[in-house]
Design an enzyme around this catalytic site. Structure first.
Site, PDB file in Angstrom:
ATOM      1  N   THR A  22       0.979  -1.299   0.138  1.00 52.76           N
ATOM      2  CA  THR A  22      -0.050   0.098  -0.046  1.00 52.76           C
ATOM      3  C   THR A  22       0.848   1.389   0.004  1.00 52.76           C
ATOM      4  O   THR A  22       0.421   2.370  -0.125  1.00 52.76           O
ATOM      5  CB  THR A  22      -1.065   0.069   1.331  1.00 52.76           C
TER       6      THR A  22
ATOM      7  N   GLN B  59       4.225   3.851  -1.320  1.00 51.95           N
ATOM      8  CA  GLN B  59       4.463   4.311  -2.581  1.00 51.95           C
ATOM      9  C   GLN B  59       5.215   3.519  -3.218  1.00 51.95           C
ATOM     10  O   GLN B  59       5.008   3.185  -4.441  1.00 51.95           O
ATOM     11  CB  GLN B  59       5.715   5.547  -2.236  1.00 51.95           C
TER      12      GLN B  59
ATOM     13  N   ARG C 220      -2.414  -4.831   6.330  1.00 52.11           N
ATOM     14  CA  ARG C 220      -3.104  -5.097   7.701  1.00 52.11           C
ATOM     15  C   ARG C 220      -4.734  -5.178   7.601  1.00 52.11           C
ATOM     16  O   ARG C 220      -5.164  -4.476   6.592  1.00 52.11           O
ATOM     17  CB  ARG C 220      -2.793  -3.929   8.557  1.00 52.11           C
TER      18      ARG C 220
ATOM     19  N   SER D 225      18.168   0.903   3.016  1.00 51.51           N
ATOM     20  CA  SER D 225      17.991   2.494   2.994  1.00 51.51           C
ATOM     21  C   SER D 225      19.384   3.150   3.381  1.00 51.51           C
ATOM     22  O   SER D 225      20.165   2.774   3.990  1.00 51.51           O
ATOM     23  CB  SER D 225      17.062   2.885   4.299  1.00 51.51           C
TER      24      SER D 225
ATOM     25  N   GLU E   9      19.684   5.381   4.990  1.00 48.64           N
ATOM     26  CA  GLU E   9      19.894   5.834   6.427  1.00 48.64           C
ATOM     27  C   GLU E   9      20.893   4.917   7.112  1.00 48.64           C
ATOM     28  O   GLU E   9      21.093   5.046   8.153  1.00 48.64           O
ATOM     29  CB  GLU E   9      18.617   5.836   7.066  1.00 48.64           C
TER      30      GLU E   9
ATOM     31  N   TYR F  70      15.307   3.662  13.231  1.00 48.22           N
ATOM     32  CA  TYR F  70      15.078   3.270  11.807  1.00 48.22           C
ATOM     33  C   TYR F  70      16.366   2.763  11.100  1.00 48.22           C
ATOM     34  O   TYR F  70      16.444   1.523  10.547  1.00 48.22           O
ATOM     35  CB  TYR F  70      14.452   4.358  10.862  1.00 48.22           C
TER      36      TYR F  70
ATOM     37  N   ARG G  87       7.084  15.620   0.721  1.00 50.70           N
ATOM     38  CA  ARG G  87       5.789  15.906   0.375  1.00 50.70           C
ATOM     39  C   ARG G  87       5.075  16.912   1.230  1.00 50.70           C
ATOM     40  O   ARG G  87       4.133  17.927   0.749  1.00 50.70           O
ATOM     41  CB  ARG G  87       4.882  14.688   0.624  1.00 50.70           C
TER      42      ARG G  87
ATOM     43  N   GLY H  46      12.911  22.064   9.753  1.00 53.21           N
ATOM     44  CA  GLY H  46      13.998  21.768  10.349  1.00 53.21           C
ATOM     45  C   GLY H  46      15.255  22.303   9.763  1.00 53.21           C
ATOM     46  O   GLY H  46      15.371  23.239   9.346  1.00 53.21           O
TER      47      GLY H  46
ATOM     48  N   ALA I 101      19.916  13.143  16.396  1.00 56.71           N
ATOM     49  CA  ALA I 101      21.228  12.979  15.814  1.00 56.71           C
ATOM     50  C   ALA I 101      20.964  13.216  14.196  1.00 56.71           C
ATOM     51  O   ALA I 101      20.588  12.494  13.587  1.00 56.71           O
ATOM     52  CB  ALA I 101      21.633  11.428  16.100  1.00 56.71           C
TER      53      ALA I 101
END
Length: 334
Positions: A10, A12, A33, A127, A129, A151, A193, A213, A282
């Site tokens: 569901t 992107q 779900r 990712s 990240e 994450y 977005r 931010g 961080a």
């Protein structure tokens, strides 16, 4: 006909991947779900055009039995594990849920594949990240990981789990280390977005400011539609491997805001307000990918320009809001 199972269908990436696989003649299954099935209009809007062509199964990444039952029923040829708690800011607020869901979910689905369909090909959504506090730029498959959020940590764990299953159990398991990738289907909670939707709202007089931010944080942004093709290509190779997928160009959040507002003939400086509450505990200052390996081995290339991608997202948000306003006017007059 090949069968593909997508977790996170569901989202992107899941929706674009489902469309790509349908065009390539796959029978496409997705895990969702139960709440999504009960609220399809709001939770499955990205799948609206293909709902009749795919098969959805109620399940949870937090439940090994539910995943086991779904995989046992489908017996997929390819499994694309995209689902996760992927909003980085939220992972600071609820580290426990992020770590439990992302790590256990990956472990559960890998264990299910191993037990039921060891011949299936498995893709794990890594990712950028994972690189976090980068050691050098650009980052490639050999760059050490230094995650700076729950994450990022959960994705490193998922990467290691995937590699371990590949090496220990001879499963065709790949990880795609995808750098930031956007589209008109990006969720509103993500900064990209947030920027494009607020720019459209400001243009239409619905609001008068956008609070952000760190404007100087830099990311390597690409087009999600091109990135899901790389996922598919990874599972079509003779041997499993891990790949960085990136555009190779970094832009700041400031650049993104400037491009979005400029697409509407607005000056972002007149509307953007820096708010310290949106800074990360961080910060990750820059992520810039080197996709040389993917270009060489997968014959994959990124073609969409940053400016066109941002403009498309803004145009989509303008069209959405204008349609919504028109419906409201029609409702009032009738």
């Amino acid at each position: 006909m090949k069968k593909a199972l997508i977790t996170g269908i569901t989202g992107q990436d899941g929706s674009y991947l489902a469309e790509l696989l349908l065009k390539r003649g796959y029978e496409v299954h997705g895990i969702v779900r139960r709440v999504a099935l009960e609220d399809a209009d709001n939770r499955m809007w990205r799948l609206r055009d293909i709902l009749k062509d795919i098969h959805l199964h109620s399940g949870s990444l937090e439940s090994f039995p539910s995943l086991f039952q779904i995989v046992e029923k489908i017996r997929p040829d390819e499994v694309y594990h995209l689902a996760s708690q992927s909003f980085v800011s939220y992972s600071f607020e609820d580290e426990f849920t992020t770590l439990n869901t992302n790590i256990n979910g990956t472990h559960f689905i890998l264990a299910t594949v191993k037990q039921l369909v060891p011949q299936a090909r498995f893709y794990f959504a890594g990712s950028s990240e994972m690189f976090g506090k980068v050691r050098h730029s650009p980052q490639n498959e050999e760059t050490p990981f230094y995650p700076r959020s729950a994450y990022g940590i959960s994705k490193v764990a998922g990467f290691d789990l995937t590699r371990n299953y590949r090496e220990a159990y001879d499963i065709f398991a790949c990880s795609g280390i995808l750098f930031n990738h956007e589209s008109p289907r990006r969720g509103f909670e993500f900064v990209t977005r947030k920027i494009t939707s607020h720019a459209a709202r400001i243009k239409l007089g619905l609001t008068n400011e956008l609070r952000l931010g760190n404007l100087d944080a830099k990311r390597d942004w690409g087009d999600a539609r091109e990135y899901v093709e790389a996922m598919w290509l990874m599972l079509q190779q003779d041997t499993p491997d891990d790949f960085v997928i990136a555009s190779g160009v970094a832009h700041s959040v400031r650049d993104f805001a400037q491009a979005a507002f400029s697409a509407l003939d607005l000056n972002y400086e007149d509307y953007v307000v820096v708010d310290p509450k949106f800074y990360r505990p961080a910060e990750v200052e820059i992520l810039l990918g080197d996709a040389s390996k993917a270009r060489k081995q997968l014959n994959w290339n990124h073609t969409q320009s940053f400016e066109k991608l941002v403009a498309e997202m803004v145009e989509n948000d303008m069209a959405y809001l204008q349609k919504k306003l028109q419906l409201q006017k029609t409702t009032i007059t009738t």
